[in-house]
Design a protein around this motif. Sequence first.
Motif, PDB file in Angstrom:
ATOM      1  N   GLY A   1     -39.668  24.172   0.775  1.00 24.05           N
ATOM      2  CA  GLY A   1     -39.700  23.487  -0.516  1.00 24.05           C
ATOM      3  C   GLY A   1     -38.520  23.828  -1.396  1.00 24.05           C
ATOM      4  O   GLY A   1     -38.485  23.462  -2.577  1.00 24.05           O
ATOM      5  N   SER A   2     -37.520  24.493  -0.824  1.00 19.58           N
ATOM      6  CA  SER A   2     -36.433  25.060  -1.630  1.00 19.58           C
ATOM      7  C   SER A   2     -35.424  24.064  -2.177  1.00 19.58           C
ATOM      8  O   SER A   2     -34.539  24.432  -2.935  1.00 19.58           O
ATOM      9  N   ILE A   3     -35.526  22.789  -1.808  1.00 21.79           N
ATOM     10  CA  ILE A   3     -34.795  21.712  -2.490  1.00 21.79           C
ATOM     11  C   ILE A   3     -35.732  21.001  -3.458  1.00 21.79           C
ATOM     12  O   ILE A   3     -35.408  20.775  -4.624  1.00 21.79           O
ATOM     13  N   ARG A   4     -36.935  20.678  -2.977  1.00 22.50           N
ATOM     14  CA  ARG A   4     -37.844  19.833  -3.764  1.00 22.50           C
ATOM     15  C   ARG A   4     -38.413  20.547  -4.991  1.00 22.50           C
ATOM     16  O   ARG A   4     -38.491  19.957  -6.073  1.00 22.50           O
ATOM     17  N   GLN A   5     -38.792  21.818  -4.857  1.00 25.96           N
ATOM     18  CA  GLN A   5     -39.379  22.523  -5.997  1.00 25.96           C
ATOM     19  C   GLN A   5     -38.375  22.749  -7.129  1.00 25.96           C
ATOM     20  O   GLN A   5     -38.670  22.445  -8.285  1.00 25.96           O
TER      21      GLN A   5
ATOM     22  N   ILE B   1     -46.392   9.261   1.896  1.00 25.73           N
ATOM     23  CA  ILE B   1     -47.484  10.043   1.302  1.00 25.73           C
ATOM     24  C   ILE B   1     -46.982  10.632  -0.006  1.00 25.73           C
ATOM     25  O   ILE B   1     -45.860  11.158  -0.074  1.00 25.73           O
ATOM     26  N   ALA B   2     -47.791  10.546  -1.050  1.00 25.40           N
ATOM     27  CA  ALA B   2     -47.400  11.021  -2.379  1.00 25.40           C
ATOM     28  C   ALA B   2     -48.142  12.298  -2.728  1.00 25.40           C
ATOM     29  O   ALA B   2     -49.314  12.482  -2.368  1.00 25.40           O
ATOM     30  N   ALA B   3     -47.454  13.167  -3.463  1.00 26.23           N
ATOM     31  CA  ALA B   3     -48.047  14.429  -3.908  1.00 26.23           C
ATOM     32  C   ALA B   3     -47.204  14.975  -5.048  1.00 26.23           C
ATOM     33  O   ALA B   3     -46.053  14.561  -5.233  1.00 26.23           O
ATOM     34  N   PRO B   4     -47.742  15.912  -5.821  1.00 25.73           N
ATOM     35  CA  PRO B   4     -46.856  16.665  -6.714  1.00 25.73           C
ATOM     36  C   PRO B   4     -45.867  17.467  -5.858  1.00 25.73           C
ATOM     37  O   PRO B   4     -46.161  17.780  -4.695  1.00 25.73           O
ATOM     38  N   SER B   5     -44.706  17.791  -6.408  1.00 23.25           N
ATOM     39  CA  SER B   5     -43.798  18.686  -5.688  1.00 23.25           C
ATOM     40  C   SER B   5     -44.201  20.140  -5.881  1.00 23.25           C
ATOM     41  O   SER B   5     -43.952  20.983  -5.023  1.00 23.25           O
ATOM     42  N   ALA B   6     -44.803  20.435  -7.017  1.00 16.78           N
ATOM     43  CA  ALA B   6     -45.268  21.792  -7.326  1.00 16.78           C
ATOM     44  C   ALA B   6     -46.507  21.674  -8.201  1.00 16.78           C
ATOM     45  O   ALA B   6     -46.648  20.712  -8.959  1.00 16.78           O
ATOM     46  N   PRO B   7     -47.418  22.637  -8.138  1.00 15.97           N
ATOM     47  CA  PRO B   7     -48.644  22.547  -8.941  1.00 15.97           C
ATOM     48  C   PRO B   7     -48.431  22.811 -10.427  1.00 15.97           C
ATOM     49  O   PRO B   7     -49.299  22.488 -11.237  1.00 15.97           O
ATOM     50  N   THR B   8     -47.277  23.380 -10.789  1.00 14.61           N
ATOM     51  CA  THR B   8     -46.979  23.677 -12.192  1.00 14.61           C
ATOM     52  C   THR B   8     -45.546  23.269 -12.501  1.00 14.61           C
ATOM     53  O   THR B   8     -44.787  22.906 -11.606  1.00 14.61           O
ATOM     54  N   THR B   9     -45.177  23.346 -13.766  1.00 14.69           N
ATOM     55  CA  THR B   9     -43.771  23.254 -14.141  1.00 14.69           C
ATOM     56  C   THR B   9     -43.149  24.646 -14.041  1.00 14.69           C
ATOM     57  O   THR B   9     -43.794  25.592 -13.584  1.00 14.69           O
TER      58      THR B   9
ATOM     59  N   ILE C   1     -47.723  25.212  -2.104  1.00 14.44           N
ATOM     60  CA  ILE C   1     -48.791  24.532  -1.371  1.00 14.44           C
ATOM     61  C   ILE C   1     -48.426  23.099  -0.990  1.00 14.44           C
ATOM     62  O   ILE C   1     -48.784  22.616   0.082  1.00 14.44           O
ATOM     63  N   TYR C   2     -47.688  22.394  -1.856  1.00 14.77           N
ATOM     64  CA  TYR C   2     -47.396  20.978  -1.604  1.00 14.77           C
ATOM     65  C   TYR C   2     -46.151  20.751  -0.747  1.00 14.77           C
ATOM     66  O   TYR C   2     -45.901  19.630  -0.315  1.00 14.77           O
ATOM     67  N   THR C   3     -45.355  21.795  -0.547  1.00 18.78           N
ATOM     68  CA  THR C   3     -44.068  21.592   0.125  1.00 18.78           C
ATOM     69  C   THR C   3     -44.015  22.178   1.537  1.00 18.78           C
ATOM     70  O   THR C   3     -43.270  21.682   2.381  1.00 18.78           O
ATOM     71  N   LEU C   4     -44.789  23.225   1.803  1.00 18.59           N
ATOM     72  CA  LEU C   4     -44.656  23.960   3.064  1.00 18.59           C
ATOM     73  C   LEU C   4     -44.915  23.106   4.298  1.00 18.59           C
ATOM     74  O   LEU C   4     -44.208  23.225   5.305  1.00 18.59           O
ATOM     75  N   ALA C   5     -45.936  22.253   4.239  1.00 21.23           N
ATOM     76  CA  ALA C   5     -46.350  21.506   5.431  1.00 21.23           C
ATOM     77  C   ALA C   5     -45.250  20.585   5.945  1.00 21.23           C
ATOM     78  O   ALA C   5     -45.136  20.342   7.147  1.00 21.23           O
TER      79      ALA C   5
END
Length: 492
Positions: free
Chosen positions: A177-181, A401-409, A427-431
């Motif tokens: 997730g190191s680009i998306r988060q 598939i849509a999701a938040p990139s991270a659960p918080t700001t 949680i949202y990026t690892l898979a």
Amino acid sequence: MSDLHRLSIRELSEGLAQAKFSSRELTEHYLKRIAKIDTQVQSYITVTAEQALAQADAADAAIKAGHATTLTGLPIAHKDIFCTQGIKTTAGSKMLDNFISPYDATVVAKGKAAGLVTLGKVNMDEFAMGSTSENPHFGSTKNPWNLEHVPGGSSGGSAAVVAADLAPFATGTDTGGSIRQPASFCGLTGLKPTYGRVSRFGMIAYASSMDQGGPMARSAEDCAYLMNVMAGHDAKDSTSVQKEVDDYVSNLNDTSVKGLRIGIPKQYFNVQGLDADVKARVEESLKKLEEMGAILVEINLNMTEAYVPTYYLIAPAEASSNLQRFDGVRYGYRCENPVDLMDLYKRSRSEGFGTEVQRRILIGTYALSAGYYDAYYVKAQKVRRLIQQDFLKAFENVDVIAAPSAPTTAYKIGANLSPTEMYLGDIYTLAVNLAGLPAINAPVGFDKNNLPVGLQLIGNYWSESQLLSVVHQYQQATDWHTKRAAIAEENA
């Protein structure tokens, strides 16, 4: 000339081609901004001003001679995990603080061949292990939207330089997730390509089966320009796939949002710890896509609870293997006055690696040790296959598939999250990395503290063009990607 940093990649390219300004003028503009603003943001580890100006002059000559590519003369910042010939490459670690690479990573070499001008190397979590870019050796990079908050990680420096307008675009890497988060935390667009789409040669390894380089910029269009340079087969990387590369810029309008089936995993929106503002902004963005003609389809991703434990067995196991080469003997940090070889190994590694890197090496070594290999590592690899199959089953019915990139700001600097809290933030990026899929972050608004929120779209294999196209069209209908932090509005 004072607002060059506000231009898009396309506008910068056209301006150089039409001689409205030169590459030297553009490079000097960014170098002045870096000198003025980066003392507050702390995004660069190394600024290569002299080399950048020489590259800019060469770019101007190429443009004048008619030998320019679309991106000739444009400045770029590289995450300090990509090897750069003759320039210090640290991976954000004391272990490599004295390492001058004798060669260029393929991503860097391709950038040079396209005429890009390297402004410098930017900060990151040590060896890409982290989510905050609070680097124990090079200091904490600040989030341009609020200097008391982190920019995310591990490509936090790459996100911060673009969000502060200290580079028009930047390279990043994404292992979990190191680009998306960080793109989410800093209000940017960031693409994690399909595993094997971008060469890993010369990219210092963290977890080799998941590491992937990608572009970070303000918009999907800007990312598409950089993907045209980065993507493609590389014989020097055995995991690089021989597959035809799209023209990502030409394909930006190829995917129609009308009729696009967007999967909404109900498990993702019931995750404990999902911030109410993040959930609201993501749902608003999905409603906007629905108004544009997309079809929202509820889906099940039943392996969600397995993402974090699976990743944090496999990734540290690969890290422990990759990082064993840093032993104080051949290159990198070496402790002073070792009494014997064992003391040299122990102290070089304990003094050269930070706490989080040591933690992951220990976890990975344990998972690979005799008696535990089958119980942990092998089982995690089996679960990894189930996670991949879970996604492939979902893609039988939906396009993305849509999701938040991270659960918080963005977290506050010094929040001192426990390792578990930090890991759950992924949680949202690892898979996506476990399955090798492509995914993109798009800015979709702000929380009550004016911190950016990101929407993540996950695609099937090799669907980078589709993801860029969908986000591009969303960005034609919205203006979140044009918002700028106050510090970015400062003129050099």
